[in-house]
Scaffold this motif. Structure first.
Motif, PDB file in Angstrom:
ATOM      1  N   MET A   1       0.828  -1.200   0.000  1.00  0.00           N
ATOM      2  CA  MET A   1       0.000   0.000   0.000  1.00  0.00           C
ATOM      3  C   MET A   1       0.873   1.265   0.000  1.00  0.00           C
ATOM      4  SD  MET A   1      -2.950   1.304   0.041  1.00  0.00           S
ATOM      5  CE  MET A   1      -3.980   2.590   0.583  1.00  0.00           C
ATOM      6  N   LEU A   2       1.921   1.270   0.851  1.00  0.00           N
ATOM      7  CA  LEU A   2       2.778   2.461   0.910  1.00  0.00           C
ATOM      8  C   LEU A   2       3.494   2.688  -0.417  1.00  0.00           C
ATOM      9  CD1 LEU A   2       4.304   2.244   4.499  1.00  0.00           C
ATOM     10  CD2 LEU A   2       2.348   3.576   3.716  1.00  0.00           C
ATOM     11  N   ARG A   3       3.865   1.605  -1.108  1.00  0.00           N
ATOM     12  CA  ARG A   3       4.533   1.763  -2.404  1.00  0.00           C
ATOM     13  C   ARG A   3       3.598   2.427  -3.410  1.00  0.00           C
ATOM     14  NH1 ARG A   3       8.178   3.618  -5.113  1.00  0.00           N
ATOM     15  NH2 ARG A   3       8.516   2.718  -7.139  1.00  0.00           N
ATOM     16  N   LEU A   4       2.324   2.079  -3.395  1.00  0.00           N
ATOM     17  CA  LEU A   4       1.357   2.721  -4.295  1.00  0.00           C
ATOM     18  C   LEU A   4       1.221   4.205  -3.973  1.00  0.00           C
ATOM     19  CD1 LEU A   4      -1.425  -0.019  -4.526  1.00  0.00           C
ATOM     20  CD2 LEU A   4       0.297   0.578  -6.241  1.00  0.00           C
ATOM     21  N   LEU A   5       1.204   4.530  -2.689  1.00  0.00           N
ATOM     22  CA  LEU A   5       1.155   5.940  -2.290  1.00  0.00           C
ATOM     23  C   LEU A   5       2.414   6.672  -2.751  1.00  0.00           C
ATOM     24  CD1 LEU A   5      -0.322   5.643   1.314  1.00  0.00           C
ATOM     25  CD2 LEU A   5      -1.470   6.553  -0.717  1.00  0.00           C
ATOM     26  N   ASP A   6       3.573   6.018  -2.590  1.00  0.00           N
ATOM     27  CA  ASP A   6       4.833   6.606  -3.054  1.00  0.00           C
ATOM     28  C   ASP A   6       4.770   6.939  -4.541  1.00  0.00           C
ATOM     29  OD1 ASP A   6       6.241   6.553  -0.651  1.00  0.00           O
ATOM     30  OD2 ASP A   6       7.301   4.684  -1.109  1.00  0.00           O
ATOM     31  N   ILE A   7       4.332   5.976  -5.338  1.00  0.00           N
ATOM     32  CA  ILE A   7       4.270   6.182  -6.790  1.00  0.00           C
ATOM     33  C   ILE A   7       3.311   7.317  -7.127  1.00  0.00           C
ATOM     34  CG2 ILE A   7       3.519   5.132  -8.968  1.00  0.00           C
ATOM     35  CD1 ILE A   7       4.535   2.430  -7.785  1.00  0.00           C
ATOM     36  N   PHE A   8       2.139   7.294  -6.521  1.00  0.00           N
ATOM     37  CA  PHE A   8       1.137   8.319  -6.796  1.00  0.00           C
ATOM     38  C   PHE A   8       1.651   9.716  -6.439  1.00  0.00           C
ATOM     39  CE2 PHE A   8      -2.393  10.983  -5.287  1.00  0.00           C
ATOM     40  CZ  PHE A   8      -3.118  11.092  -6.474  1.00  0.00           C
ATOM     41  N   PHE A   9       2.158   9.873  -5.220  1.00  0.00           N
ATOM     42  CA  PHE A   9       2.592  11.198  -4.768  1.00  0.00           C
ATOM     43  C   PHE A   9       3.874  11.665  -5.453  1.00  0.00           C
ATOM     44  CE2 PHE A   9      -0.152  10.201  -1.040  1.00  0.00           C
ATOM     45  CZ  PHE A   9      -1.075  11.213  -1.270  1.00  0.00           C
ATOM     46  N   ALA A  10       4.782  10.744  -5.772  1.00  0.00           N
ATOM     47  CA  ALA A  10       6.003  11.130  -6.487  1.00  0.00           C
ATOM     48  C   ALA A  10       5.647  11.606  -7.892  1.00  0.00           C
ATOM     49  CB  ALA A  10       6.986   9.969  -6.548  1.00  0.00           C
ATOM     50  N   PHE A  11       4.773  10.880  -8.569  1.00  0.00           N
ATOM     51  CA  PHE A  11       4.354  11.279  -9.911  1.00  0.00           C
ATOM     52  C   PHE A  11       3.637  12.622  -9.870  1.00  0.00           C
ATOM     53  CE2 PHE A  11       1.288  11.345 -13.413  1.00  0.00           C
ATOM     54  CZ  PHE A  11       2.150  11.195 -14.499  1.00  0.00           C
ATOM     55  N   LEU A  12       2.707  12.760  -8.930  1.00  0.00           N
ATOM     56  CA  LEU A  12       1.966  14.008  -8.770  1.00  0.00           C
ATOM     57  C   LEU A  12       2.912  15.167  -8.462  1.00  0.00           C
ATOM     58  CD1 LEU A  12      -0.996  15.053  -8.669  1.00  0.00           C
ATOM     59  CD2 LEU A  12      -0.889  14.725  -6.199  1.00  0.00           C
ATOM     60  N   GLY A  13       3.863  14.931  -7.564  1.00  0.00           N
ATOM     61  CA  GLY A  13       4.825  15.976  -7.204  1.00  0.00           C
ATOM     62  C   GLY A  13       5.695  16.399  -8.372  1.00  0.00           C
ATOM     63  N   LEU A  14       6.123  15.433  -9.183  1.00  0.00           N
ATOM     64  CA  LEU A  14       6.954  15.767 -10.349  1.00  0.00           C
ATOM     65  C   LEU A  14       6.157  16.530 -11.403  1.00  0.00           C
ATOM     66  CD1 LEU A  14       9.032  12.488 -10.650  1.00  0.00           C
ATOM     67  CD2 LEU A  14       9.925  14.768 -10.118  1.00  0.00           C
ATOM     68  N   VAL A  15       4.916  16.120 -11.627  1.00  0.00           N
ATOM     69  CA  VAL A  15       4.086  16.794 -12.636  1.00  0.00           C
ATOM     70  C   VAL A  15       3.699  18.197 -12.172  1.00  0.00           C
ATOM     71  CG1 VAL A  15       1.851  16.741 -13.819  1.00  0.00           C
ATOM     72  CG2 VAL A  15       3.221  14.659 -13.680  1.00  0.00           C
ATOM     73  N   LEU A  16       3.126  18.296 -10.973  1.00  0.00           N
ATOM     74  CA  LEU A  16       2.690  19.606 -10.475  1.00  0.00           C
ATOM     75  C   LEU A  16       3.869  20.509 -10.123  1.00  0.00           C
ATOM     76  CD1 LEU A  16      -0.332  18.610  -8.213  1.00  0.00           C
ATOM     77  CD2 LEU A  16      -0.369  19.438 -10.580  1.00  0.00           C
ATOM     78  N   GLY A  17       4.973  19.893  -9.697  1.00  0.00           N
ATOM     79  CA  GLY A  17       6.138  20.678  -9.307  1.00  0.00           C
ATOM     80  C   GLY A  17       7.080  21.004 -10.444  1.00  0.00           C
ATOM     81  N   PHE A  18       6.756  20.549 -11.663  1.00  0.00           N
ATOM     82  CA  PHE A  18       7.670  20.761 -12.781  1.00  0.00           C
ATOM     83  C   PHE A  18       8.067  22.230 -12.985  1.00  0.00           C
ATOM     84  CE2 PHE A  18       8.707  21.625 -17.205  1.00  0.00           C
ATOM     85  CZ  PHE A  18       9.820  20.816 -17.347  1.00  0.00           C
ATOM     86  N   PRO A  19       7.119  23.181 -12.939  1.00  0.00           N
ATOM     87  CA  PRO A  19       7.550  24.587 -13.119  1.00  0.00           C
ATOM     88  C   PRO A  19       8.578  25.016 -12.063  1.00  0.00           C
ATOM     89  CG  PRO A  19       5.172  24.407 -13.357  1.00  0.00           C
ATOM     90  CD  PRO A  19       5.661  23.067 -12.863  1.00  0.00           C
ATOM     91  N   LEU A  20       8.358  24.633 -10.812  1.00  0.00           N
ATOM     92  CA  LEU A  20       9.299  24.974  -9.739  1.00  0.00           C
ATOM     93  C   LEU A  20      10.633  24.260  -9.949  1.00  0.00           C
ATOM     94  CD1 LEU A  20       9.953  26.345  -7.052  1.00  0.00           C
ATOM     95  CD2 LEU A  20       8.905  24.369  -5.905  1.00  0.00           C
ATOM     96  N   LEU A  21      10.587  22.981 -10.287  1.00  0.00           N
ATOM     97  CA  LEU A  21      11.812  22.229 -10.559  1.00  0.00           C
ATOM     98  C   LEU A  21      12.606  22.885 -11.684  1.00  0.00           C
ATOM     99  CD1 LEU A  21      10.262  18.663 -10.358  1.00  0.00           C
ATOM    100  CD2 LEU A  21      12.122  19.458  -8.925  1.00  0.00           C
TER     101      LEU A  21
END
Length: 183
Positions: A1-21
């Protein structure tokens, strides 16, 4: 379950955070000329992986634990990145790849033998290293290897979904001080 959360939040963070990155990357080009920092770290089951962060120290700084590094090596931009923890954002890529988790013991260096031994004794290497965890939100860094390994083991023995979210929330809200840097 935690691995699924990791994948979801990491992907979301990279996509939404792309302008900041992207902005941090471009500013980093002017700050150090090489905005990304890659370093071999100790991963799950003591297997090596390449950790990616935004560079906070001058190019050519010795590859040692932060508390052993020269504080003069930190750039002005690096101070800002460390204070805001923005230097950690590229590690979302490590999480997405499966090298890391959002929550887990911070990955050490292979030359930190005291920490490696303490973590081995405490069974910490059975999980993926993380971006944040119990030790980080309590200001415990790699300068106290025995205490760090004990805190890592305590976190792993008691980690729940609620704890996972609590550590992430505390980190985002400024909990912990990050790794201390030498003088």
């Amino acid at each position: 379950m935690l691995r699924l959360l990791d994948i979801f939040f990491a992907f979301l963070g990279l996509v939404l955070g792309f302008p900041l990155l992207f902005v941090v990357y471009v500013v980093g080009l002017f700050d150090t000329g090489a905005p990304l920092f890659r370093q071999e770290r100790v991963g799950r089951n003591q297997k090596p992986f390449t950790l990616v962060k935004f560079r906070t120290m001058r190019v050519g700084t010795a590859s040692v634990a932060s508390h052993l590094a020269d504080a003069q090596a930190i750039t002005p931009m690096g101070q800002f990145l460390r204070r805001t923890k923005l230097d950690e954002l590229p590690q979302l890529w490590n999480v997405l790849k499966g090298d890391m988790s959002l929550v887990g013991p911070r990955p050490g260096l292979f030359n930190q033998t005291e920490l490696l031994n303490a973590r081995q004794r405490n069974g910490v290497f059975s999980v993926r290293p993380g971006i944040t965890g119990l030790a980080q939100v309590n200001g415990i860094d790699m300068s106290t290897p025995e205490l760090l390994a004990e805190m890592d083991a305590k976190m792993l023995a008691n980690l729940t979904i609620a704890g996972y979210f609590r550590f992430i929330f505390q980190t985002v809200m400024g909990g912990g001080r990050g790794d201390a840097v030498g003088k």
